[in-house]
Design an enzyme around this catalytic site. Structure first.
Site, short mmCIF file in Angstrom:
data_model
loop_
_atom_site.label_atom_id
_atom_site.label_comp_id
_atom_site.label_asym_id
_atom_site.label_seq_id
_atom_site.Cartn_x
_atom_site.Cartn_y
_atom_site.Cartn_z
N GLU A 172 0.81 -1.24 0.00
CA GLU A 172 0.00 0.00 0.00
C GLU A 172 0.84 1.28 0.00
OE1 GLU A 172 -2.79 -0.37 3.23
OE2 GLU A 172 -3.67 -2.21 2.43
N GLU A 206 -6.00 -10.82 -1.31
CA GLU A 206 -6.80 -10.64 -0.08
C GLU A 206 -8.30 -10.58 -0.40
OE1 GLU A 206 -5.40 -7.37 2.29
OE2 GLU A 206 -3.31 -7.73 1.78
C1 XIL Z 1 -5.94 -6.32 8.38
C2 XIL Z 1 -6.21 -7.48 9.34
O1 XIL Z 1 -7.10 -8.39 8.73
C3 XIL Z 1 -6.78 -6.92 10.64
O2 XIL Z 1 -7.01 -7.98 11.56
C4 XIL Z 1 -5.82 -5.91 11.22
O3 XIL Z 1 -6.37 -5.36 12.38
C5 XIL Z 1 -5.55 -4.80 10.19
O4 XIL Z 1 -5.03 -5.37 8.97
N1 XIL Z 1 -4.95 -4.74 3.67
C6 XIL Z 1 -3.90 -5.47 4.12
C7 XIL Z 1 -4.05 -6.35 5.30
O5 XIL Z 1 -2.83 -5.53 3.47
O6 XIL Z 1 -2.83 -6.51 6.02
C8 XIL Z 1 -5.14 -5.83 6.22
O7 XIL Z 1 -5.34 -6.83 7.21
C9 XIL Z 1 -6.42 -5.60 5.42
C10 XIL Z 1 -6.20 -4.56 4.36
#
Ligand code: XIL
Length: 370
Positions: free
Chosen positions: A160, A279
């Protein structure tokens, strides 16, 4: 006013929902097998306690997935786990246990995320500065990637790095002004990849981001910014191998445009990069309460998105962010206003397949072999 809003809502829902849409599948096989039949990896994220303590879930995970990515345990600090308790400490215990689970069940293991502006430990802000940031980055990546050398399918090296809304950015390149950016400048991204490549020459090194899925002004700007970043990295010889597209999708979006998404994927692949969907989930928080209708709309989003994405031969993996509604981060981050449990993932809270599972199965069955 109310009338027109409910008319709009009804109109929107009929655009989102096809009541008699067919989600039947030819053959019931685990998703990992349906995907593997086309040389695609299917996997999911999970947390330490889910694969170590929830035996029922762990069994389903091993049955359906061929890859595991820790949701928390390879971040600097997330949830109840501290990979980096202090500037001189690394606690690999949870991630090691998850790697052991993966190896026991013949799962590939992927790391998320080496360099990110979130999930940083409390000491980071007090300790890291312009003078030591490069050494802190080098120490972290060398130690963590070195610890798992030769055992990782892939690493999200940088996560990101582009602004949430590049249109609002002061920078033409849309780069976020993260601590890493402030301390090391735009070249922190290239530096992170070079350190990771040296620490494990066999791991697939991925730039991971979100917000490119829809034909909105913001997502189109993000696509442009990510393509620009990838082109710059490739031009300077950065050892980057793939783009990770998070694909946190929305069940209520009317802005999905197959043609423009397909073109974006083509342009990424033309840079000699692989693509991983890293994801995937479908946020149903704005959909009606009715579960049958919600599941149908969510499944339609999975199948419509994947039918476009899997048409691109460079796409080598589909990873969901969680496997079951029993464990989804969306419950906390995007709860429903009616307080109904959210239903974003392929399996329900009882680990039973939903229409979203069928949608993934159909997408794997309908795509071409890599
Ligand atoms: C999220 C997790 O699922 C949560 O449990 C945590 O509190 C915050 O991060 N993009 C990403 C992930 O790259 O690492 C994030 O995961 C969701 C958004």
């Amino acid at each position: 006013m109310l009338g027109s809003r409910s008319i709009f809502q009804n109109h929107k829902l009929s655009a989102l929902d096809t009541p008699n849409r067919d989600f039947s599948i030819k053959e019931w096989l685990p998703l990992k097998e349906l995907a593997a039949d086309k040389n695609i990896l299917f996997g999911a994220s999970a947390r330490y306690n889910q694969v170590i303590s929830d035996e029922q879930f762990a069994a389903l995970f091993a049955q359906e997935c061929s890859l595991l990515v820790p949701e928390w345990e390879l971040k600097w600090s997330a949830g109840d786990h501290q990979l980096r308790p202090s500037p001189n400490e690394f606690d690999f215990s949870a991630a090691d246990a998850m790697l052991n689970f993966a190896q026991t069940h013949n799962l590939l293991f992927r790391g998320h995320a080496l360099i990110w502006h979130e999930s940083l430990p409390r000491w980071f802000q007090q300790v890291v500065n312009h003078q030591n940031a490069a050494n802190v980055m080098k120490h972290h990546i060398e130690t963590v990637v070195g610890h798992y050398k030769g055992r990782m399918h892939s690493w999200d090296v940088v996560n990101e790095a582009i602004e949430y809304d590049p249109l609002a950015s002061q920078r033409a390149d849309g780069l976020r002004r993260t601590p890493w950016f402030e301390f090391l400048g735009p070249d922190y991204i290239d530096l992170a990849f070079r350190i990771a490549a040296k620490a494990d020459p066999d791991a697939l090194l991925v730039y991971n981001d979100f917000g490119i899925d829809y034909n909105t002004a913001m997502d189109k700007a993000k696509r442009r910014a990510i393509l620009g970043l990838l082109k710059r990295l490739k031009a300077k010889g950065t050892p980057i191998h793939a783009l990770g597209i998070q694909a946190h999708l929305r069940g209520d979006s009317l802005d999905f445009d197959p043609k423009s998404l397909r073109q974006f994927l083509k342009e990424v692949a033309a840079l000699d990069l692989k693509i991983l969907i890293t994801e995937m989930d479908v946020n149903d928080s704005k959909l009606p309460a009715d579960i049958q209708r919600r599941d149908r709309i969510v499944a339609g989003v999975y199948e419509d998105y994947l039918s476009v994405v899997l048409d691109e031969p460079a796409v080598i993996a589909v990873i969901t962010w969680g496997l079951s509604d029993r464990y989804t981060y969306l419950s906390k981050f995007f709860p429903r206003s009616d307080h109904q449990p959210v239903r974003p993932l392929p399996l329900d809270t009882n680990l039973q397949p939903k229409l979203a599972w069928n949608a993934l199965a159909r997408a794997f069955q309908q795509t071409h072999k890599r």
